[in-house]
Scaffold this motif. Structure first.
Motif, PDB file in Angstrom:
ATOM      1  N   GLY A 107      -5.499   7.509   0.403  1.00 22.66           N
ATOM      2  CA  GLY A 107      -4.964   6.150   0.373  1.00 22.66           C
ATOM      3  C   GLY A 107      -3.447   6.146   0.378  1.00 22.66           C
ATOM      4  O   GLY A 107      -2.789   7.160   0.637  1.00 22.66           O
ATOM      5  N   THR A 108      -2.889   4.964   0.060  1.00 23.71           N
ATOM      6  CA  THR A 108      -1.444   4.792   0.158  1.00 23.71           C
ATOM      7  C   THR A 108      -0.635   5.592  -0.841  1.00 23.71           C
ATOM      8  O   THR A 108       0.362   6.202  -0.490  1.00 23.71           O
ATOM      9  CB  THR A 108      -1.011   3.328  -0.105  1.00 23.71           C
ATOM     10  N   GLY A 396      -6.805   8.887  -4.248  1.00 22.65           N
ATOM     11  CA  GLY A 396      -5.882   7.767  -4.371  1.00 22.65           C
ATOM     12  C   GLY A 396      -6.078   6.715  -3.313  1.00 22.65           C
ATOM     13  O   GLY A 396      -5.158   6.432  -2.549  1.00 22.65           O
ATOM     14  N   ASN A 398      -8.852   3.166  -1.959  1.00 20.17           N
ATOM     15  CA  ASN A 398      -9.906   2.224  -2.313  1.00 20.17           C
ATOM     16  C   ASN A 398     -10.567   1.675  -1.054  1.00 20.17           C
ATOM     17  O   ASN A 398     -10.536   0.471  -0.799  1.00 20.17           O
ATOM     18  CB  ASN A 398      -9.291   1.090  -3.153  1.00 20.17           C
ATOM     19  N   SER A 402     -10.233  -1.835   0.880  1.00 20.00           N
ATOM     20  CA  SER A 402      -9.102  -1.922   1.818  1.00 20.00           C
ATOM     21  C   SER A 402      -9.511  -1.857   3.285  1.00 20.00           C
ATOM     22  O   SER A 402      -8.720  -2.181   4.159  1.00 20.00           O
ATOM     23  CB  SER A 402      -8.101  -0.792   1.530  1.00 20.00           C
ATOM     24  N   ASP A 423      -8.847   9.366  -8.811  1.00 24.93           N
ATOM     25  CA  ASP A 423      -7.973   8.194  -8.935  1.00 24.93           C
ATOM     26  C   ASP A 423      -7.695   7.928 -10.416  1.00 24.93           C
ATOM     27  O   ASP A 423      -8.581   8.057 -11.247  1.00 24.93           O
ATOM     28  CB  ASP A 423      -8.671   6.970  -8.317  1.00 24.93           C
ATOM     29  N   ASN A 427     -11.485   1.192  -9.608  1.00 26.58           N
ATOM     30  CA  ASN A 427     -11.383   0.263  -8.479  1.00 26.58           C
ATOM     31  C   ASN A 427     -12.763   0.066  -7.848  1.00 26.58           C
ATOM     32  O   ASN A 427     -13.766   0.598  -8.335  1.00 26.58           O
ATOM     33  CB  ASN A 427     -10.320   0.742  -7.468  1.00 26.58           C
ATOM     34  N   ASP A 479      -4.264  15.914  -8.544  1.00 21.28           N
ATOM     35  CA  ASP A 479      -5.209  15.771  -7.429  1.00 21.28           C
ATOM     36  C   ASP A 479      -5.534  17.118  -6.789  1.00 21.28           C
ATOM     37  O   ASP A 479      -6.693  17.460  -6.553  1.00 21.28           O
ATOM     38  CB  ASP A 479      -4.626  14.837  -6.352  1.00 21.28           C
ATOM     39  N   ASN A 595      -1.334  -3.566  -2.556  1.00 19.27           N
ATOM     40  CA  ASN A 595      -2.696  -3.551  -2.016  1.00 19.27           C
ATOM     41  C   ASN A 595      -3.650  -3.971  -3.141  1.00 19.27           C
ATOM     42  O   ASN A 595      -3.469  -5.022  -3.706  1.00 19.27           O
ATOM     43  CB  ASN A 595      -3.027  -2.195  -1.395  1.00 19.27           C
ATOM     44  N   GLY A 596      -4.641  -3.137  -3.479  1.00 21.85           N
ATOM     45  CA  GLY A 596      -5.582  -3.543  -4.511  1.00 21.85           C
ATOM     46  C   GLY A 596      -5.123  -3.221  -5.928  1.00 21.85           C
ATOM     47  O   GLY A 596      -5.906  -3.352  -6.877  1.00 21.85           O
ATOM     48  N   GLN A 597      -3.888  -2.837  -6.098  1.00 21.33           N
ATOM     49  CA  GLN A 597      -3.457  -2.362  -7.408  1.00 21.33           C
ATOM     50  C   GLN A 597      -2.618  -3.398  -8.159  1.00 21.33           C
ATOM     51  O   GLN A 597      -2.005  -4.240  -7.544  1.00 21.33           O
ATOM     52  CB  GLN A 597      -2.623  -1.095  -7.244  1.00 21.33           C
ATOM     53  N   ASN A 679     -10.925  -8.755   4.422  1.00 21.01           N
ATOM     54  CA  ASN A 679     -11.571  -7.741   5.250  1.00 21.01           C
ATOM     55  C   ASN A 679     -13.002  -8.096   5.620  1.00 21.01           C
ATOM     56  O   ASN A 679     -13.613  -7.439   6.461  1.00 21.01           O
ATOM     57  CB  ASN A 679     -11.521  -6.380   4.555  1.00 21.01           C
TER      58      ASN A 679
HETATM   59  N1  LIG Z   1      -7.105  -7.271   5.050  1.00 20.09           N
HETATM   60  C1  LIG Z   1      -6.183  -6.336   4.913  1.00 20.09           C
HETATM   61  N2  LIG Z   1      -6.578  -5.092   4.598  1.00 20.09           N
HETATM   62  C2  LIG Z   1      -5.666  -4.130   4.441  1.00 20.09           C
HETATM   63  C3  LIG Z   1      -4.289  -4.388   4.630  1.00 20.09           C
HETATM   64  C4  LIG Z   1      -3.899  -5.703   4.968  1.00 20.09           C
HETATM   65  O1  LIG Z   1      -2.716  -6.009   5.152  1.00 20.09           O
HETATM   66  N3  LIG Z   1      -4.877  -6.646   5.095  1.00 20.09           N
HETATM   67  N4  LIG Z   1      -3.386  -3.363   4.494  1.00 20.09           N
HETATM   68  C5  LIG Z   1      -3.850  -2.040   4.809  1.00 20.09           C
HETATM   69  C6  LIG Z   1      -2.841  -1.030   4.437  1.00 20.09           C
HETATM   70  S1  LIG Z   1      -1.288  -1.191   5.139  1.00 20.09           S
HETATM   71  C7  LIG Z   1      -3.110   0.000   3.628  1.00 20.09           C
HETATM   72  S2  LIG Z   1      -1.930   1.213   3.422  1.00 20.09           S
HETATM   73  C8  LIG Z   1      -4.436   0.121   2.993  1.00 20.09           C
HETATM   74  C9  LIG Z   1      -4.401   0.667   1.566  1.00 20.09           C
HETATM   75  O2  LIG Z   1      -5.638   1.197   1.329  1.00 20.09           O
HETATM   76  P1  LIG Z   1      -5.947   2.140   0.070  1.00 20.09           P
HETATM   77  O3  LIG Z   1      -4.902   3.135  -0.105  1.00 20.09           O
HETATM   78  O4  LIG Z   1      -7.353   2.606   0.251  1.00 20.09           O
HETATM   79  O5  LIG Z   1      -5.905   1.064  -1.107  1.00 20.09           O
HETATM   80  P2  LIG Z   1      -4.993   0.920  -2.387  1.00 20.09           P
HETATM   81  O6  LIG Z   1      -5.426  -0.318  -3.059  1.00 20.09           O
HETATM   82  O7  LIG Z   1      -3.562   1.042  -2.028  1.00 20.09           O
HETATM   83  O8  LIG Z   1      -5.452   2.155  -3.263  1.00 20.09           O
HETATM   84  C10 LIG Z   1      -4.604   3.136  -3.721  1.00 20.09           C
HETATM   85  C11 LIG Z   1      -5.231   3.848  -4.894  1.00 20.09           C
HETATM   86  O9  LIG Z   1      -4.330   4.881  -5.300  1.00 20.09           O
HETATM   87  C12 LIG Z   1      -4.420   4.996  -6.698  1.00 20.09           C
HETATM   88  N5  LIG Z   1      -3.230   5.735  -7.175  1.00 20.09           N
HETATM   89  C13 LIG Z   1      -2.049   5.264  -7.599  1.00 20.09           C
HETATM   90  N6  LIG Z   1      -1.220   6.294  -7.918  1.00 20.09           N
HETATM   91  C14 LIG Z   1      -1.915   7.430  -7.678  1.00 20.09           C
HETATM   92  C15 LIG Z   1      -1.639   8.826  -7.840  1.00 20.09           C
HETATM   93  O10 LIG Z   1      -0.553   9.208  -8.242  1.00 20.09           O
HETATM   94  N7  LIG Z   1      -2.612   9.718  -7.497  1.00 20.09           N
HETATM   95  C16 LIG Z   1      -3.819   9.297  -7.050  1.00 20.09           C
HETATM   96  N8  LIG Z   1      -4.753  10.195  -6.740  1.00 20.09           N
HETATM   97  N9  LIG Z   1      -4.109   7.985  -6.907  1.00 20.09           N
HETATM   98  C17 LIG Z   1      -3.173   7.081  -7.208  1.00 20.09           C
HETATM   99  C18 LIG Z   1      -4.548   3.591  -7.188  1.00 20.09           C
HETATM  100  O11 LIG Z   1      -5.105   3.550  -8.484  1.00 20.09           O
HETATM  101  C19 LIG Z   1      -5.464   2.977  -6.111  1.00 20.09           C
HETATM  102  O12 LIG Z   1      -6.810   3.043  -6.496  1.00 20.09           O
HETATM  103  O13 LIG Z   1      -5.075  -1.159   2.965  1.00 20.09           O
HETATM  104  C20 LIG Z   1      -5.214  -1.716   4.214  1.00 20.09           C
HETATM  105  N10 LIG Z   1      -6.076  -2.875   4.126  1.00 20.09           N
END
Ligand SMILES: Nc1nc2c(c(=O)[nH]1)N[C@H]1C(S)=C(S)[C@@H](COP(=O)(O)OP(=O)(O)OC[C@H]3O[C@@H](n4cnc5c(=O)[nH]c(N)nc54)[C@H](O)[C@@H]3O)O[C@H]1N2
Ligand SMILES: Nc1nc2c(c(=O)[nH]1)N[C@H]1C(S)=C(S)[C@@H](COP(=O)(O)OP(=O)(O)OC[C@H]3O[C@@H](n4cnc5c(=O)[nH]c(N)nc54)[C@H](O)[C@@H]3O)O[C@H]1N2
Ligand code: SF4
Ligand SMILES: [Mo]
Length: 711
Positions: A107-108, A396, A398, A402, A423, A427, A479, A595-597, A679
């Motif tokens: 993830g991000t 990391g 979701n 996402s 994580d 989530n 991780d 995002n979802g955080q 989504n």
């Molecule tokens: N409808 C719609 N959907 C979208 C988007 C949108 O604009 N519209 N945007 C998209 C984009 S740009 C993105 S990047 C994605 C994001 O998609 P994801 O990355 O799947 O979703 P996030 O909610 O950012 O989840 C990041 C997770 O990383 C965890 N985390 C935080 N810090 C750390 C760490 O140090 N180590 C680890 N292992 N985990 C950590 C958090 O607890 C969280 O659960 O979503 C996409 N989805």
């Protein structure tokens, strides 16, 4: 409470990399504030960064491994037990179905955590699996496609800090803090640059916080970046404002480009993109006048319809205006944490590598930059084949929330034989996971900022190192360490970004980070001597002359064909589609969440309860709705509940709604309490790009219906 000490570090929730000063008592963070001594961020920190202690020490923090029982409930389990069981199931899957049955999703956030970024791809490759996915391919992978088709300037790009003009397209750094060198204290940085004379052009259907600072704001009709960019190219070429010398030496296909954009006259584009013709001409002239400065795109165009084409055309503006460092130019940041590399004033030609790697079983979609495309993951899992994806390791991320077409993704995640989430927070994906391994958070691990993009984000030779400031909960691991434990248990090697790890005695994270930075221009120990970060004296570097005669390819046949199709669609501002789907749902990020955080932290909940659908007041009135009305948002694909909001910064015909809310599809749908997930409105399999399977995630045709109205 024990004695309070202070420590310097930097926030790693987003690219902002804000320097912070932490108050620590009893091994807990009790205070966070911006570090005024940080050379780039100068005391700035946003609400998320200031609330990070609640992530570390609050109720949603995961600190124990969990296993999901047959009743679907998660119960704590001892770490060794969890690892033994996961390893056994992983080993069985690899033995029976081969390593390709094992996939990973990054993830991000790992992007910002240095070691987490590299943990998963190397691990999968060591297992022999090519099934690595990341959030990049539901984000801005249009940039990868553009690079592969146009080529790349080997000396990098011009920095905003040295530019005369800057064009931001569907990118709102004042909120997203995600914009190359504009990521560092964006408001102040932009204000300073404007005071020095920088001209800012913003192309965005919303009058965003960033657009408020612009000299010229083009409130484009959502989804019309292709026409608008083609119109800008048309204007530049028609007036002969391109950099002729640069084009003569470095550009192939200029005539084809000229021909392809010929139908996109500013008058025609003004009609279809609903932007005044004078503004299109003014933007083209202001940009072309430069002499320095780039177009920089964000998620707006890169998530919209025909995102690859839109990105391609905006990049062509940079190319034909020659917005790249030239031979003899001083390199702004030769790199501090990375190894020096020669910057040559030449084109690394297009390679179209998606055609070369082993394609996905889904529509033959090829890999890019060592990744499989996220838009194919659900189908890879649901495929009928023996070696379909059966195990997914999420580091990391979701994906259950996402990913576009949430229902299908969730269905696919439920099909898996093994789903493991690493994580630090609970989530939606955790709720589906067979095992949840509690991750570590920022301030619990050592890191350096933005290592993989250092020379492109930091305009000056800046670097920082932070040690772990507070201890992580004892049952957590880094991780990469979890993945090492699994490899060791199944008797496999683990190569971490090319570093072959000792499978008997793992390094500490500090030692691994030091190895990652081996060969850096400035030794890590020296960087560490500057707790607020430092600007380092590295050997001056100058762009070297080219050694090859290579050229950008601005209008290859496939791009020309697609642009031709767009021209054939005509110029009408409204079409038959609009009668059924009068609005376009656009991507939207808010300061309070990432995002979802962060949405469930008390301080955030106080400011933001739900993800409203923001709509222009005149549109609301015309449709007979009022702010706070509970409605359904309907696309050709799905339906979600939403609370309406009134916002005059959103242009008419657009509705802005942020993502990361709404729980799982079978949760009670309560838009006021939980928000809703956009989504569910997205058809990821059909409404997507051909090369990178990027779904259309912005400018989605929708309508609003009173709550509960039958379809
Ligand atoms: N409808 C719609 N959907 C979208 C988007 C949108 O604009 N519209 N945007 C998209 C984009 S740009 C993105 S990047 C994605 C994001 O998609 P994801 O990355 O799947 O979703 P996030 O909610 O950012 O989840 C990041 C997770 O990383 C965890 N985390 C935080 N810090 C750390 C760490 O140090 N180590 C680890 N292992 N985990 C950590 C958090 O607890 C969280 O659960 O979503 C996409 N989805
Ligand atoms: N606070 C906060 N910061 C974040 C995130 C977050 O969730 N919260 N997410 C992070 C992530 S994962 C990413 S990828 C980055 C993204 O960073 P940005 O790309 O800057 O994301 P947004 O702030 O959503 O800005 C996108 C802009 O595109 C506009 N837009 C929508 N549709 C169109 C269109 O069709 N054409 C044009 N030209 N514009 C359009 C929207 O109005 C919006 O202003 O932000 C990161 N930073
Ligand atoms: S802008 Fe980003 S890095 Fe800075 S405090 Fe906010 S979340 Fe952290
Ligand atoms: Mo993203």
């Amino acid at each position: 409470m024990g004695e309070t000490r202070t420590a310097h570090s930097f926030c790693r929730i987003c690219s902002g990399s804000c320097g912070v000063v932490l108050d620590v008592a009893d091994d807990r963070i009790v205070g966070i504030r911006g570090d005024k001594a940080h050379p780039l961020t100068r005391g700035y920190a946003c609400i998320k960064g200031l609330q990070a202690a609640d992530m570390l020490h609050g109720p949603d923090r995961l600190s124990q491994p969990l296993r999901r029982g047959p009743d679907g409930r998660h119960v704590p389990i001892l770490l060794d037990e969890a690892l033994d069981e996961i390893a056994e199931r992983l080993g069985t899957i690899i033995d029976r179905f081969g390593p390709r049955a094992v996939a990973g999703w990054r993830g991000t956030n790992p992007w910002f955590q240095t070691l987490s970024h590299y943990a998963l791809p190397g691990w999968l490759a060591s297992l022999g699996s090519d099934q690595f996915y990341s959030s990049m391919t539901i984000d801005q992978s249009a940039k990868w496609v553009a690079m592969e088709r146009i080529g790349v300037w080997a000396a990098g790009r011009q920095f905003v800090t040295e530019s005369d003009v800057w064009m931001l397209v569907g990118n709102n750094p004042l909120v997203s803090v995600s914009a190359g060198a504009l990521s560092f204290n964006p408001q102040k940085t932009l204000r300073d640059l404007k005071a020095r004379g920088l001209k800012l052009i913003v192309i965005d259907p919303r009058r965003t916080q960033t657009a408020e600072m612009a000299d010229l704001h083009l409130a484009v009709r959502p989804g019309e970046d292709v026409t608008l960019a083609a119109g800008l190219l048309h204007a530049v070429l028609a007036e002969g404002l391109e950099d002729r010398e640069f084009c003569d030496t470095f550009v192939a296909g200029l005539d084809a480009l000229r021909a392809a954009v010929a139908p996109f006259t500013p008058a025609a584009v003004a009609e279809r993109a609903d932007v005044p013709q004078e503004d299109i001409l003014a933007a083209a002239r202001l940009f072309a006048a430069g002499p320095k400065g780039c177009v920089q795109t964000g998620t707006g165009p890169d998530m919209g319809p025909r995102s690859n084409l839109a990105e391609h055309l905006y990049e062509c503006l940079n190319v034909i205006c020659g917005r790249f460092p030239r031979a003899g130019d001083r390199v702004g940041n030769p790199g501090v944490m990375s190894r020096p590399f020669p910057r040559r004033a030449q084109v690394a030609p297009p390679r179209r590598r998606w055609q070369q790697g082993r394609p996905s079983r889904v529509r033959g979609i090829g890999p890019l930059q060592g990744e499989m495309m996220a838009g194919t993951l659900a189908e890879e899992i649901m495929a009928p084949d023996e070696d379909r994806v059966r195990a997914l390791f999420v580091v990391g991320g979701n994906p259950a929330s996402s990913m576009p077409d949430q229902q299908r993704m969730v269905e696919a995640l439920r099909e898996l034989d093994l789903l493991v989430l690493i994580d630090p927070a609970w989530n939606e994906t955790a709720r589906l996971a067979d095992f949840v391994l509690p991750g570590r958070l920022l301030y619990e691990v050592p890191a350096v900022p933005l290592l993989n993009v250092e020379p492109y984000f930091f305009p000056i030779p800046f670097a920082q190192y932070t040690p772990a400031v507070v201890p992580a909960p004892p049952e957590t691991r880094d991780d990469w360490r979890y993945l090492w434990e699994l490899s060791r248990r199944i008797g496999r090697p683990y190569s971490f970004n090319g570093i072959a790890l000792d499978m008997e005695a793992p390094p500490t994270s500090e030692a691994l980070l030091a190895r990652l930075l081996e060969g850096a221009q400035v030794p890590l120990e020296e960087i560490a001597r500057h707790p607020s970060g430092g600007v380092f004296e590295v050997p001056e570097q100058f762009v070297e002359p080219s050694t090859r005669e290579t050229r950008f390819e601005v209008m290859p046949a496939d791009v020309a064909a697609e642009l031709g199709t767009v021209a054939q669609e005509g110029w009408a501002r409204t079409s038959a589609v609009d009668a059924a789907w009068p609005f376009r749902l656009i991507v939207h990020r808010v300061r309070e969440t990432y995002n979802g955080q962060y949405r469930d932290l008390p301080a955030i909940r106080k400011r933001l309860q739900t993800n409203r659908a923001w709509c222009h007041p005149d549109d609301l009135a015309a449709a007979g709705f009022a702010p706070d009305d509970l409605v359904d948002i309907v696309s050709a694909f799905g339906r979600i509940p939403a609370v309406l909001g009134e916002d005059a910064s959103v242009r008419r015909g657009a509705i802005a709604m942020t993502h990361g809310f709404g729980g799982l599809p079978d949760d009670p749908q309560d838009a006021q309490a939980r928000g809703a997930n956009p989504n569910r409105l997205i058809d990821a399999a059909r409404d997507c790009e051909p090369i990178n399977a990027m779904p259309r995630m912005s400018a989605i045709p929708i309508r609003i219906e009173p709550k509960g109205q039958a379809r």
